[in-house]
Design an enzyme around this catalytic site. Structure first.
Site, PDB file in Angstrom:
ATOM      1  N   GLU A  15      17.130   3.094   2.813  1.00 24.00           N
ATOM      2  CA  GLU A  15      17.836   3.072   1.535  1.00 24.00           C
ATOM      3  C   GLU A  15      18.563   4.413   1.407  1.00 24.00           C
ATOM      4  O   GLU A  15      17.937   5.471   1.535  1.00 24.00           O
ATOM      5  CB  GLU A  15      16.846   2.895   0.383  1.00 24.00           C
ATOM      6  CG  GLU A  15      17.526   2.756  -0.968  1.00 24.00           C
ATOM      7  CD  GLU A  15      16.545   2.551  -2.093  1.00 24.00           C
ATOM      8  OE1 GLU A  15      16.993   2.480  -3.260  1.00 24.00           O
ATOM      9  OE2 GLU A  15      15.323   2.478  -1.829  1.00 24.00           O
ATOM     10  N   ARG A  41       2.013   4.568   8.269  1.00 24.35           N
ATOM     11  CA  ARG A  41       3.091   5.530   8.063  1.00 24.35           C
ATOM     12  C   ARG A  41       2.619   6.928   8.463  1.00 24.35           C
ATOM     13  O   ARG A  41       1.418   7.196   8.548  1.00 24.35           O
ATOM     14  CB  ARG A  41       3.536   5.535   6.602  1.00 24.35           C
ATOM     15  CG  ARG A  41       2.473   5.958   5.625  1.00 24.35           C
ATOM     16  CD  ARG A  41       2.999   5.911   4.209  1.00 24.35           C
ATOM     17  NE  ARG A  41       1.940   6.216   3.257  1.00 24.35           N
ATOM     18  CZ  ARG A  41       2.136   6.346   1.951  1.00 24.35           C
ATOM     19  NH1 ARG A  41       3.337   6.156   1.457  1.00 24.35           N
ATOM     20  NH2 ARG A  41       1.132   6.627   1.138  1.00 24.35           N
ATOM     21  N   LYS A  46      10.692  10.815  -1.396  1.00 19.73           N
ATOM     22  CA  LYS A  46      12.049  11.203  -1.782  1.00 19.73           C
ATOM     23  C   LYS A  46      12.119  11.597  -3.251  1.00 19.73           C
ATOM     24  O   LYS A  46      12.821  12.541  -3.626  1.00 19.73           O
ATOM     25  CB  LYS A  46      13.027  10.056  -1.503  1.00 19.73           C
ATOM     26  CG  LYS A  46      13.240   9.750  -0.040  1.00 19.73           C
ATOM     27  CD  LYS A  46      14.219   8.601   0.087  1.00 19.73           C
ATOM     28  CE  LYS A  46      14.367   8.134   1.515  1.00 19.73           C
ATOM     29  NZ  LYS A  46      15.255   6.955   1.622  1.00 19.73           N
TER      30      LYS A  46
END
Length: 546
Positions: free
Chosen positions: A32, A259, A269
């Protein structure tokens, strides 16, 4: 990067190819564009592009541009730059989810006509309340049983901008009693008026959610293995439900892996944006951040990051990776390839009393102690030189190997010296140290004497004024991501600036090199401010402590 290690995803693909489920492997990396990529993305990039390369397939780069509130061209540009810098190449041109908006909209209409989706007029807060919790089942929206005709009418009104944001959304009609909250009539479309989408201008006022658009985009692109991190494991059931209910022939499968979580770092983020807004870091590419561009600015190499990602492997087990492990990857690489040079970060003057005033002595030394192919250079020895202030003490301390009064030490590649007296200013600070040298000790030790230590140095006449940025961990605790008040754990000494001197030979080495400053650590030139009149260095990593 070395060949990808064997892992459970490779075993799945091997089995699929053996059973001829697929003839060709197609993966994708779907970021994204709402921020810069970080070390966690590097792991995903290495996996998706590495899998494609390993099986002679291809990997698409697809920007998930479904939320124009947060997207910027800057982020799109930085993402492409980071992927290229890591050494990967995506298949054909970059793709965007917005490329498929017309098709995704048609599939939404298809679900409504199958009575599998409805327009909900509940507020966002009400939807959350109706959805329930992990221990409490949800309840149906009062709008769930509207007719297909009315839902088509309301959905068109959404598309035409006749509802304000937050006043309506399209939801899948699944099961409000599901044990998985993601399956409790998830939102498929919402209204966003914020600003132009990067490709579609103002054509669209409704945007599909990631969950709805992602599986459809994978299907359109012919993706065979959709790889994502474990937080999306429940979303897989929605992924499969959507592809089963719409009319598509290609139904890729989703597989999850753990992850990457890194000690003393923030990878969120949203939280990085807070750090920027609070001016704790300068920007997304601040060398203290674990963003790819931040690590690049600090001096990390693409190969060291890829080797790090390869070594930690691909598993389903969540773990917090030691920051020292990342440091060891760059340190090991630079130990073999970085030319050595001497720098003094906090200079104190040494005056060698018995050295001739006008004498200049050239000493030939290797650029790398274990690699003669890297060549040799000359350093210049004069009456006045500098050492690091921390390398001198008025009193002897057995714990530290340093120059003290009446003790002998060796200057790296040069002579043995002995301090005889010191000079102080009015504030009692030492401004110079007077020493005597043994002229017979160039390249050899005096007979029957043990030399305490070897110190690095630079000469007064052949050195350049320099600024050094010493970067430390940004946080004082191992896992700041777990803390709501993560800003309370900022390391106030995450950056230390030193004004010192460096051997003038640095001007003869290509500026894009990484260097080992002897006894200090590995450094690179600060590229943004680079010129040969203003020498600024970033410390990549310190030397390994013995």
């Amino acid at each position: 990067m070395k060949k990808m290690q064997n892992n459970f995803i490779k075993k799945i693909i091997d089995k699929d190819l053996k059973n001829k489920k697929y003839l060709f492997v197609r993966t994708r990396f779907p970021p994204e564009p709402n921020g810069y990529l970080h070390i966690g993305h590097a792991k995903t990039i290495c996996l998706n592009f590495g899998i494609a390369k390993n099986y002679n397939g291809y990997c698409n780069l697809r920007f998930d541009d479904t939320n124009p509130k947060k997207e910027k061209i800057e982020f799109i540009t930085s993402i492409q730059k980071d992927i290229k810098w890591l050494g990967f190449k995506w298949h054909k041109e970059p793709r965007y989810t917005s490329n498929y908006f017309e098709k995704i909209y048609e599939y939404a209409i298809q679900l409504i006509k199958k009575n599998l989706a409805y327009v909900d007029l509940l507020t966002k807060k009400q939807i959350q309340e109706y959805r329930g919790t992990l221990t409490k089942t949800g309840k149906d929206s009062p709008y769930k049983n509207n007719t297909i005709k009315k839902n088509l009418y309301l959905f068109k009104k959404m598309k035409d901008g006749l509802f304000l944001p937050g006043k309506a959304c399209l939801r899948a009609k699944i099961d409000m009693n599901s044990s998985r909250i993601v399956m409790r009539d998830p939102v498929l479309y919402r209204i966003i008026f914020k600003k132009k989408n990067q490709l579609t201008s103002n054509k669209w006022l409704i945007y599909p959610t990631y969950d709805f658009s992602h599986c459809i985009s994978d299907s359109i692109e012919g993706i065979t293995h959709s790889l994502c991190t474990l937080e999306f494991s429940d979303n897989k059931f929605l992924y499969d439900w959507i592809l089963k209910k719409i009319n598509v022939s290609n139904k890729p499968k989703q597989y999850e892996f753990s992850r990457l979580q890194l000690e003393y770092s923030i990878l969120s983020k949203r939280k990085i944006q807070i750090l920027i807004e609070k001016k704790i870091v300068k920007n997304w590419n601040d060398p203290r951040l674990a963003t790819i561009s931040g690590l690049r600015n600090r001096g990390y190499t693409a190969s060291s990051i890829k080797n790090f990602c390869n070594k930690i492997g691909i598993t389903k087990q969540e773990s917090l990776i030691e920051f020292s492990f990342l440091e060891s990857c760059i340190r090991k690489e630079l130990n073999d390839i970085a030319p050595r040079i001497m720098a003094v970060l906090d200079p104190i003057k040494i005056i060698i009393e018995n050295y001739p005033d006008n004498k200049t002595e050239k000493i030939r030394i290797p650029n790398h102690p274990k690699n003669p192919k890297m060549g040799f250079r000359e350093i210049f020895f004069f009456k006045e030189i500098y050492i690091d202030r921390s390398d001198f003490s008025e009193r002897e301390d057995k714990k530290y190997k340093r120059l003290t009064l009446n003790t002998k030490i060796r200057l790296r590649y040069a002579y043995v010296i002995q301090a005889t007296k010191i000079k102080k200013d009015k504030n009692n600070n030492i401004i110079s140290i007077y020493c005597k040298y043994d002229k017979n000790t160039l390249g050899r030790n005096p007979k029957n004497e043990k030399i305490k230590c070897i110190l690095h140095w630079v000469s007064k006449k052949k050195s350049l004024k320099s600024k050094f940025f010493l970067y430390e961990k940004l946080f004082t605790i191992k896992n700041p991501e777990l803390k709501k008040d993560f800003l309370s754990y900022i390391n106030k000494n995450s950056i230390i600036v030193k004004n010192g001197l460096i051997d003038s030979y640095i001007s003869k080495i290509p500026y894009n090199k990484n260097y080992q400053f002897e006894r200090i650590g590995y450094f690179c030139i600060e590229k943004k401010n680079y010129n040969k009149k203003k020498w600024i260095f970033n410390r990549i990593v310190s030397l390994r402590k013995k």
